[in-house]
Write an enzyme that holds these catalytic residues in place. Structure first.
Site, PDB file in Angstrom:
ATOM      1  N   TYR A 193      19.839  45.404  37.199  1.00  0.00           N
ATOM      2  CA  TYR A 193      20.621  45.718  38.752  1.00  0.00           C
ATOM      3  C   TYR A 193      20.634  47.155  38.616  1.00  0.00           C
ATOM      4  O   TYR A 193      20.764  47.643  39.768  1.00  0.00           O
ATOM      5  CB  TYR A 193      21.772  44.978  38.939  1.00  0.00           C
ATOM      6  CG  TYR A 193      22.964  45.489  38.171  1.00  0.00           C
ATOM      7  CD1 TYR A 193      23.847  46.606  38.845  1.00  0.00           C
ATOM      8  CD2 TYR A 193      23.318  44.827  37.110  1.00  0.00           C
ATOM      9  CE1 TYR A 193      24.925  46.823  37.981  1.00  0.00           C
ATOM     10  CE2 TYR A 193      24.764  45.324  36.424  1.00  0.00           C
ATOM     11  CZ  TYR A 193      25.301  46.445  36.980  1.00  0.00           C
ATOM     12  OH  TYR A 193      26.595  46.789  36.219  1.00  0.00           O
ATOM     13  N   LYS A 251      40.837  48.437  43.498  1.00  0.00           N
ATOM     14  CA  LYS A 251      39.598  48.361  42.830  1.00  0.00           C
ATOM     15  C   LYS A 251      38.540  47.632  43.606  1.00  0.00           C
ATOM     16  O   LYS A 251      37.521  48.190  43.768  1.00  0.00           O
ATOM     17  CB  LYS A 251      40.058  47.248  41.704  1.00  0.00           C
ATOM     18  CG  LYS A 251      38.729  46.609  41.110  1.00  0.00           C
ATOM     19  CD  LYS A 251      37.824  47.580  40.164  1.00  0.00           C
ATOM     20  CE  LYS A 251      36.442  46.903  40.130  1.00  0.00           C
ATOM     21  NZ  LYS A 251      35.730  47.931  39.375  1.00  0.00           N
ATOM     22  N   ASN A 309      34.634  49.716  45.142  1.00  0.00           N
ATOM     23  CA  ASN A 309      33.349  49.106  45.409  1.00  0.00           C
ATOM     24  C   ASN A 309      32.797  48.566  46.620  1.00  0.00           C
ATOM     25  O   ASN A 309      31.737  48.858  46.944  1.00  0.00           O
ATOM     26  CB  ASN A 309      33.039  47.917  44.447  1.00  0.00           C
ATOM     27  CG  ASN A 309      33.155  48.165  42.790  1.00  0.00           C
ATOM     28  OD1 ASN A 309      32.895  49.277  42.640  1.00  0.00           O
ATOM     29  ND2 ASN A 309      33.749  47.116  42.183  1.00  0.00           N
ATOM     30  N   ARG A 336      30.900  67.966  54.876  1.00  0.00           N
ATOM     31  CA  ARG A 336      31.657  66.702  54.835  1.00  0.00           C
ATOM     32  C   ARG A 336      30.827  65.319  54.825  1.00  0.00           C
ATOM     33  O   ARG A 336      31.418  64.375  55.403  1.00  0.00           O
ATOM     34  CB  ARG A 336      32.815  66.894  55.967  1.00  0.00           C
ATOM     35  CG  ARG A 336      33.982  67.795  55.507  1.00  0.00           C
ATOM     36  CD  ARG A 336      34.953  67.884  56.560  1.00  0.00           C
ATOM     37  NE  ARG A 336      34.510  68.589  57.733  1.00  0.00           N
ATOM     38  CZ  ARG A 336      33.990  69.744  57.954  1.00  0.00           C
ATOM     39  NH1 ARG A 336      34.155  70.750  56.784  1.00  0.00           N
ATOM     40  NH2 ARG A 336      33.398  70.563  58.910  1.00  0.00           N
ATOM     41  N   VAL A 382      34.867  50.987  34.792  1.00  0.00           N
ATOM     42  CA  VAL A 382      33.954  51.921  33.854  1.00  0.00           C
ATOM     43  C   VAL A 382      32.359  51.576  34.120  1.00  0.00           C
ATOM     44  O   VAL A 382      32.016  50.734  34.945  1.00  0.00           O
ATOM     45  CB  VAL A 382      33.887  51.265  32.263  1.00  0.00           C
ATOM     46  CG1 VAL A 382      35.111  51.543  31.616  1.00  0.00           C
ATOM     47  CG2 VAL A 382      33.759  49.855  32.202  1.00  0.00           C
ATOM     48  N   THR A 385      38.353  41.809  37.629  1.00  0.00           N
ATOM     49  CA  THR A 385      38.309  42.158  39.063  1.00  0.00           C
ATOM     50  C   THR A 385      38.826  40.815  39.759  1.00  0.00           C
ATOM     51  O   THR A 385      38.173  40.084  39.696  1.00  0.00           O
ATOM     52  CB  THR A 385      37.136  42.607  39.478  1.00  0.00           C
ATOM     53  OG1 THR A 385      36.653  43.773  38.828  1.00  0.00           O
ATOM     54  CG2 THR A 385      37.103  43.091  40.838  1.00  0.00           C
ATOM     55  N   CYS A 405      29.779  43.523  40.329  1.00  0.00           N
ATOM     56  CA  CYS A 405      30.819  44.353  41.023  1.00  0.00           C
ATOM     57  C   CYS A 405      30.518  44.483  42.237  1.00  0.00           C
ATOM     58  O   CYS A 405      31.166  44.177  43.156  1.00  0.00           O
ATOM     59  CB  CYS A 405      31.009  45.692  40.235  1.00  0.00           C
ATOM     60  SG  CYS A 405      31.997  45.165  38.626  1.00  0.00           S
TER      61      CYS A 405
HETATM   62  N1  NAD Z   1      31.047  44.476  33.170  1.00  0.00           N
HETATM   63  C1  NAD Z   1      31.364  45.932  33.944  1.00  0.00           C
HETATM   64  O1  NAD Z   1      30.539  46.756  34.000  1.00  0.00           O
HETATM   65  C2  NAD Z   1      32.729  45.634  34.818  1.00  0.00           C
HETATM   66  C3  NAD Z   1      33.260  46.788  35.427  1.00  0.00           C
HETATM   67  C4  NAD Z   1      34.498  46.616  36.009  1.00  0.00           C
HETATM   68  C5  NAD Z   1      35.118  45.256  36.051  1.00  0.00           C
HETATM   69  N2  NAD Z   1      34.346  44.177  35.655  1.00  0.00           N
HETATM   70  C6  NAD Z   1      35.222  42.781  35.765  1.00  0.00           C
HETATM   71  O2  NAD Z   1      35.399  42.587  34.450  1.00  0.00           O
HETATM   72  C7  NAD Z   1      35.631  41.285  34.242  1.00  0.00           C
HETATM   73  C8  NAD Z   1      34.785  40.662  32.920  1.00  0.00           C
HETATM   74  O3  NAD Z   1      33.427  41.218  33.078  1.00  0.00           O
HETATM   75  P1  NAD Z   1      32.471  41.255  32.273  1.00  0.00           P
HETATM   76  O4  NAD Z   1      31.173  42.081  32.575  1.00  0.00           O
HETATM   77  O5  NAD Z   1      33.054  41.638  30.800  1.00  0.00           O
HETATM   78  O6  NAD Z   1      32.044  39.662  31.972  1.00  0.00           O
HETATM   79  P2  NAD Z   1      31.198  39.050  30.770  1.00  0.00           P
HETATM   80  O7  NAD Z   1      30.468  37.789  31.449  1.00  0.00           O
HETATM   81  O8  NAD Z   1      30.346  40.168  30.126  1.00  0.00           O
HETATM   82  O9  NAD Z   1      32.093  38.631  29.723  1.00  0.00           O
HETATM   83  C9  NAD Z   1      33.273  37.689  29.844  1.00  0.00           C
HETATM   84  C10 NAD Z   1      33.369  36.833  28.494  1.00  0.00           C
HETATM   85  O10 NAD Z   1      34.606  35.888  28.755  1.00  0.00           O
HETATM   86  C11 NAD Z   1      34.279  34.629  28.458  1.00  0.00           C
HETATM   87  N3  NAD Z   1      35.195  33.695  28.781  1.00  0.00           N
HETATM   88  C12 NAD Z   1      34.884  33.132  29.886  1.00  0.00           C
HETATM   89  N4  NAD Z   1      36.040  32.201  30.189  1.00  0.00           N
HETATM   90  C13 NAD Z   1      36.901  32.389  28.990  1.00  0.00           C
HETATM   91  C14 NAD Z   1      38.258  31.864  28.672  1.00  0.00           C
HETATM   92  N5  NAD Z   1      38.915  31.051  29.453  1.00  0.00           N
HETATM   93  N6  NAD Z   1      38.763  32.282  27.602  1.00  0.00           N
HETATM   94  C15 NAD Z   1      38.014  33.041  26.656  1.00  0.00           C
HETATM   95  N7  NAD Z   1      36.880  33.606  26.962  1.00  0.00           N
HETATM   96  C16 NAD Z   1      36.311  33.351  28.315  1.00  0.00           C
HETATM   97  C17 NAD Z   1      32.862  34.440  28.294  1.00  0.00           C
HETATM   98  O11 NAD Z   1      32.188  33.690  27.205  1.00  0.00           O
HETATM   99  C18 NAD Z   1      32.196  35.729  28.424  1.00  0.00           C
HETATM  100  O12 NAD Z   1      31.789  36.229  26.960  1.00  0.00           O
HETATM  101  C19 NAD Z   1      35.126  40.595  35.682  1.00  0.00           C
HETATM  102  O13 NAD Z   1      36.223  40.330  36.290  1.00  0.00           O
HETATM  103  C20 NAD Z   1      34.155  41.727  35.739  1.00  0.00           C
HETATM  104  O14 NAD Z   1      34.099  41.796  37.668  1.00  0.00           O
HETATM  105  C21 NAD Z   1      33.391  44.264  34.909  1.00  0.00           C
END
Ligand code: NAD
Length: 426
Positions: A313, A203, A207, A243, A152, A118, A257
């Protein structure tokens, strides 16, 4: 068969990589965290998500999913790294920047680059595209670059990855089409193509819509506490309007998020987003409101025992990022007036750095039980056990989830503090 490189193996990247691997693709998962990489190569996962351990075990055993700390050449690169906020609420896009730079040595003309993280509006145009350009590629011609945000629900990630509609915003219409086809091959939901900036904003507005509406419900809860009104009755009745759909009040908004994304808009258009900014402030004020009610509930006692149930959360997950429950737990722990006992069946002590207890130990001798998360375990509280073990069976249910109806228990809810107001007004 296409090779896919997924950068970032967290809550989004790992399920995504696993789903593509299950569909038969050769998938390389990349993470800067060696522990995550080592566990994955052993077929193990480091996060809690329904059915993910089984799927990872299966695709790693088949050889379809491997992990490494650095990328390799691939047809498709999917970036799913964190996008948190700084202390001052500005977006931290450093991980996206690093991840984009990390693929440059492996990128070839004709590859598809998708950012799933995001991101603030215009990040694809103003940050990702220039990095690719500096790397020697024309992001509008040589490679297909798109933003495909993830929506998701934790706890249902493997289902929703497949079934949800995906918005794919390309730097060019062709990029949107190519990136869309990557998802069309494995998902059953619709894939809608648009421009990158529209995908970014859609997106964020999803939220933000929820955050603003929760703020409205929380404001109603505070008004109700002041006026001696039951907000839950008000919401039930107002929602009978065809509504109207007022959300439920709660202890605050958490996660990476809802509690983060609205700031991405405020940062980019501060003058134009006072409602969004104020909603953030209202939701951020809820932990204080909860602690204030705990103070009122225990005003007569010298050293009240407060049991705190839940730290994540939201319910049925292990994620404590930006959790208002964590903030409330810390505020209570910091106040030496309270003897605080904390329980959360989904959280381990190394995640939180303070002692956790079993539910039964936490409530034993407690003067008040504060329920902060709607885990299933708390929806099925043994009401008789509360009466037998608590010093005074008083429950403050901030999630309206316990369904407590035993007259032997005094129940308060955010939005329904009438009894408390009545007691204190004498
Ligand atoms: N978790 C959710 O439910 C959700 C839902 C929608 C959107 N998002 C978005 O998706 C994105 C990822 O979220 P997440 O929850 O999976 O994060 P997370 O913290 O669970 O995982 C991110 C992973 O990326 C790794 N990482 C960081 N920098 C890196 C790099 N340069 N190269 C390789 N790996 C690297 C970290 O070590 C970590 O394991 C965010 O932008 C979040 O806002 C998450």
């Amino acid at each position: 068969m296409k090779k896919i490189c997924v950068i970032g193996l967290g809550y989004i990247g790992l399920p995504t990589a696993s789903v593509f691997a299950r569909a038969g693709y050769e998938v390389l998962g990349v993470d800067v965290n060696q522990k995550v990489v080592d566990s994955l190569n052993e077929g193990k996962v480091t996060i809690e998500e329904v059915n993910l351990p089984e799927l990872v075990k299966e695709v790693v055993a088949k050889g379809n999913l491997k992990a490494s700390v650095s990328p390799e050449k691939a047809d498709v690169f999917i970036i799913a790294v964190p996008t948190p906020i700084h202390e001052d609420h500005r977006a931290n896009v450093d991980y996206v920047e690093e991840a984009t730079k990390s693929i440059l040595p492996y990128l070839e003309k004709g590859n598809i680059v998708i950012v799933e993280s995001t991101i603030p509006p215009r990040t694809m145009d103003d940050l990702v595209a220039p990095i690719l350009k500096e790397g020697g590629f024309d992001p509008y011609n040589d490679i297909y670059v798109a933003h495909c945000p993830e929506r998701v629900l934790p706890g249902r990630i493997l289902i929703e990855l497949i079934e949800n509609t995906r918005i794919v915003g390309g730097l060019t219409p062709e990029a949107a089409k190519k990136a869309g086809d990557v998802y069309r091959a494995v998902i059953t939901g619709d894939v809608v193509e648009t421009e990158a900036v529209t995908a970014e904003m859609s997106k964020l507005m999803e939220n933000t819509f929820r955050d603003v509406n929760i703020a409205l419900a929380n404001e109603l809860a505070k008004i109700s506490a002041r006026l001696g009104v039951n907000a839950h009755d008000v919401i039930k009745l107002a929602n009978k309007h065809p509504r109207v759909n007022i959300h439920l009040p709660g202890p605050g908004v958490g996660g990476h998020c809802l509690a983060v994304d609205p700031y991405f808009i405020v940062e980019k258009a501060p003058e134009e987003s006072p409602l969004i900014a104020e909603s953030r402030r209202i939701n951020n004020s809820m932990p204080d409101f909860v602690v204030e009610q705990v103070k009122r509930l225990t005003a007569e006692l010298d050293h009240p025992v407060v049991a705190v149930a839940g730290l994540t959360y939201k319910g049925n997950i292990d994620d404590i990022r930006e959790s208002p429950a964590m903030e409330i737990a810390h505020m209570l722990l910091d106040n030496k007036r309270y003897d605080v006992r904390i329980t959360d069946p989904h959280v381990s002590e190394d995640q939180v750095h303070f002692n956790l207890q079993s539910f039964s130990d936490a409530i034993s001798g407690a003067n008040v039980l504060v329920v902060l998360v709607d885990h299933d375990e708390f929806k099925q509280i043994d009401q008789q056990e509360l009466i037998e073990k608590m010093a005074t069976p008083v429950v403050f249910d901030t999630r309206n989830c316990t369904g407590i109806d035993n007259p032997g228990i005094t129940l308060y809810r955010i939005g329904d503090l009438k009894k408390l107001t009545a007691i204190q007004q004498g």
